[in-house]
Design an enzyme around this catalytic site. Sequence first.
Site, PDB file in Angstrom:
ATOM      1  N   ASP A 178      17.487   1.152   0.930  1.00 43.16           N
ATOM      2  CA  ASP A 178      17.276   1.605   2.299  1.00 43.16           C
ATOM      3  C   ASP A 178      15.859   1.250   2.755  1.00 43.16           C
ATOM      4  O   ASP A 178      15.166   0.455   2.120  1.00 43.16           O
ATOM      5  CB  ASP A 178      17.532   3.111   2.410  1.00 43.16           C
ATOM      6  N   GLY A 183      11.486 -22.343 -11.190  1.00 47.52           N
ATOM      7  CA  GLY A 183      12.649 -22.233 -10.333  1.00 47.52           C
ATOM      8  C   GLY A 183      13.743 -21.394 -10.954  1.00 47.52           C
ATOM      9  O   GLY A 183      13.619 -20.875 -12.070  1.00 47.52           O
ATOM     10  N   ARG A 189      15.172  -7.762 -10.345  1.00 44.03           N
ATOM     11  CA  ARG A 189      13.836  -8.140 -10.826  1.00 44.03           C
ATOM     12  C   ARG A 189      13.915  -9.313 -11.796  1.00 44.03           C
ATOM     13  O   ARG A 189      13.070 -10.216 -11.778  1.00 44.03           O
ATOM     14  CB  ARG A 189      13.182  -6.934 -11.504  1.00 44.03           C
ATOM     15  N   ASP A 196      10.065   4.330  -4.568  1.00 44.79           N
ATOM     16  CA  ASP A 196      10.579   4.933  -3.333  1.00 44.79           C
ATOM     17  C   ASP A 196      11.049   6.342  -3.690  1.00 44.79           C
ATOM     18  O   ASP A 196      12.246   6.594  -3.826  1.00 44.79           O
ATOM     19  CB  ASP A 196      11.726   4.083  -2.775  1.00 44.79           C
ATOM     20  N   PRO A 231       3.870 -13.050  -9.533  1.00 41.16           N
ATOM     21  CA  PRO A 231       2.928 -12.267  -8.727  1.00 41.16           C
ATOM     22  C   PRO A 231       2.395 -11.063  -9.496  1.00 41.16           C
ATOM     23  O   PRO A 231       3.135 -10.379 -10.196  1.00 41.16           O
ATOM     24  CB  PRO A 231       3.775 -11.820  -7.533  1.00 41.16           C
ATOM     25  N   GLU A 257       8.854 -17.144 -21.747  1.00 39.14           N
ATOM     26  CA  GLU A 257       8.523 -16.317 -20.585  1.00 39.14           C
ATOM     27  C   GLU A 257       8.786 -14.836 -20.833  1.00 39.14           C
ATOM     28  O   GLU A 257       7.998 -13.974 -20.427  1.00 39.14           O
ATOM     29  CB  GLU A 257       9.354 -16.753 -19.366  1.00 39.14           C
ATOM     30  N   ASP A 262      12.696 -14.913 -12.787  1.00 37.43           N
ATOM     31  CA  ASP A 262      13.219 -16.217 -13.198  1.00 37.43           C
ATOM     32  C   ASP A 262      12.869 -17.282 -12.174  1.00 37.43           C
ATOM     33  O   ASP A 262      12.364 -18.354 -12.513  1.00 37.43           O
ATOM     34  CB  ASP A 262      14.736 -16.149 -13.383  1.00 37.43           C
ATOM     35  N   HIS A 309      11.560  -3.221  -3.623  1.00 35.16           N
ATOM     36  CA  HIS A 309      10.925  -2.085  -4.285  1.00 35.16           C
ATOM     37  C   HIS A 309      11.536  -0.756  -3.874  1.00 35.16           C
ATOM     38  O   HIS A 309      11.204   0.275  -4.454  1.00 35.16           O
ATOM     39  CB  HIS A 309       9.422  -2.102  -4.005  1.00 35.16           C
ATOM     40  N   THR A 310      12.419  -0.779  -2.890  1.00 30.81           N
ATOM     41  CA  THR A 310      13.105   0.452  -2.507  1.00 30.81           C
ATOM     42  C   THR A 310      13.960   0.994  -3.650  1.00 30.81           C
ATOM     43  O   THR A 310      14.266   2.190  -3.688  1.00 30.81           O
ATOM     44  CB  THR A 310      13.977   0.240  -1.249  1.00 30.81           C
ATOM     45  N   SER A 366      15.335 -19.763 -17.232  1.00 30.19           N
ATOM     46  CA  SER A 366      14.361 -19.947 -18.317  1.00 30.19           C
ATOM     47  C   SER A 366      13.810 -18.613 -18.794  1.00 30.19           C
ATOM     48  O   SER A 366      13.351 -18.496 -19.932  1.00 30.19           O
ATOM     49  CB  SER A 366      13.223 -20.875 -17.880  1.00 30.19           C
ATOM     50  N   ASN A 370       6.518  -9.706 -18.209  1.00 33.87           N
ATOM     51  CA  ASN A 370       7.968  -9.635 -18.417  1.00 33.87           C
ATOM     52  C   ASN A 370       8.388  -8.670 -19.519  1.00 33.87           C
ATOM     53  O   ASN A 370       9.588  -8.513 -19.781  1.00 33.87           O
ATOM     54  CB  ASN A 370       8.523 -11.026 -18.740  1.00 33.87           C
TER      55      ASN A 370
END
Length: 350
Positions: free
Chosen positions: A273, A85, A75, A265, A175, A101, A80, A205-206, A89, A107
């Site tokens: 998985d 990019g 994550r 999950d 996002p 950030e 980052d 997210h698994t 940072s 964050n």
Amino acid sequence: MSLVSAMATGRRGGSWRSVVAMAMVVVVASSVTGARGQLRMGFYAQSCPGVERLVGEFVRQHVRRVPTVAAALLRLHFHDCFVRGCDASVLLNSTAGSVAEKDAPPNLTLRGFDFVDRVKTLVEEACPGVVSCADVLALAARDAVAAIGGPSWRVPTGRRDGTVSSMQEALDEIPKPTMSFKELTDLFASKGLGVRDLVWLSGAHTIGIAHCSSFADRLYGYPGAGAGNDTTDPSLDAAYAVNLRRRKCRAPSGGYAEDAIVEMDPGSHLSFDLGYYRALLKHRCLLRSDAALLSDAAARADVESVVGGPEEVFFQLFARSMATLGAVQVKTGAEGEVRRNCAVVNSHSN
């Protein structure tokens, strides 16, 4: 025919292994061309030989003891790369004149900063002032996923560290869990990432966790679901929603009891998985941004195809997208710097 469809067809025809091999070729190609040839394998072969082995051994040793480190590093790398990019940072501290950030609301639940600092200290002891924090983070994220039983991928190196870190840019670029499919695809496109990168990177997210605050709007007072606060998102599995409300994210009259942590999950959040995608198809995902994947016919078809195939297919698709992510807006050559301390720019180091 899409790559995932070709893989699924290959499995039914008994030749999916050859398709997986083809996907690996794509991964290697993506890792080089995605960075416009500026990153390369073996970048530190002369200046710091053995650095990848050093990082890998440290990461594997600690992930085996504390498996949740894998999700934290993955994550951290993702957040980052989405702001300025992949330039580390996100690791910079705020200063008197600028909020960084890492102190932006999205964050505040990031973990792994101390871990990256420990890896960087080992690297600095071996090769002072040579290996960037951005490369350390990219390598550590890859090795952590592999250590938890997930895929590995080639990570070309040569990234330079950024010297600017902005809380506002993090708010604008990371996002949000409430985003629609179009908002997500537009944001990903601005980073040079496609719809399938969105689908496969969501597979991380698994091994993820989420705080109740990031999806409480789906459990209480959901717009259009009825009157009052006792309404849930109708796209969320009803029994699952009840379980979340009763056991995890209770809301007494004075507000939420606590911002509890929920596995994304359930039952296999320490295993890399297909569990996340299976839960998604059962409408048991936590975030609105996850549920949004099913609102697009092509994305849904890809999810259904990968769930119906062998795990190796998902591994290769995820690795391909991670290689692309790791090359987003990288700084190379004379751009940026190689920070000695990942938390501060060199001009502010002691």
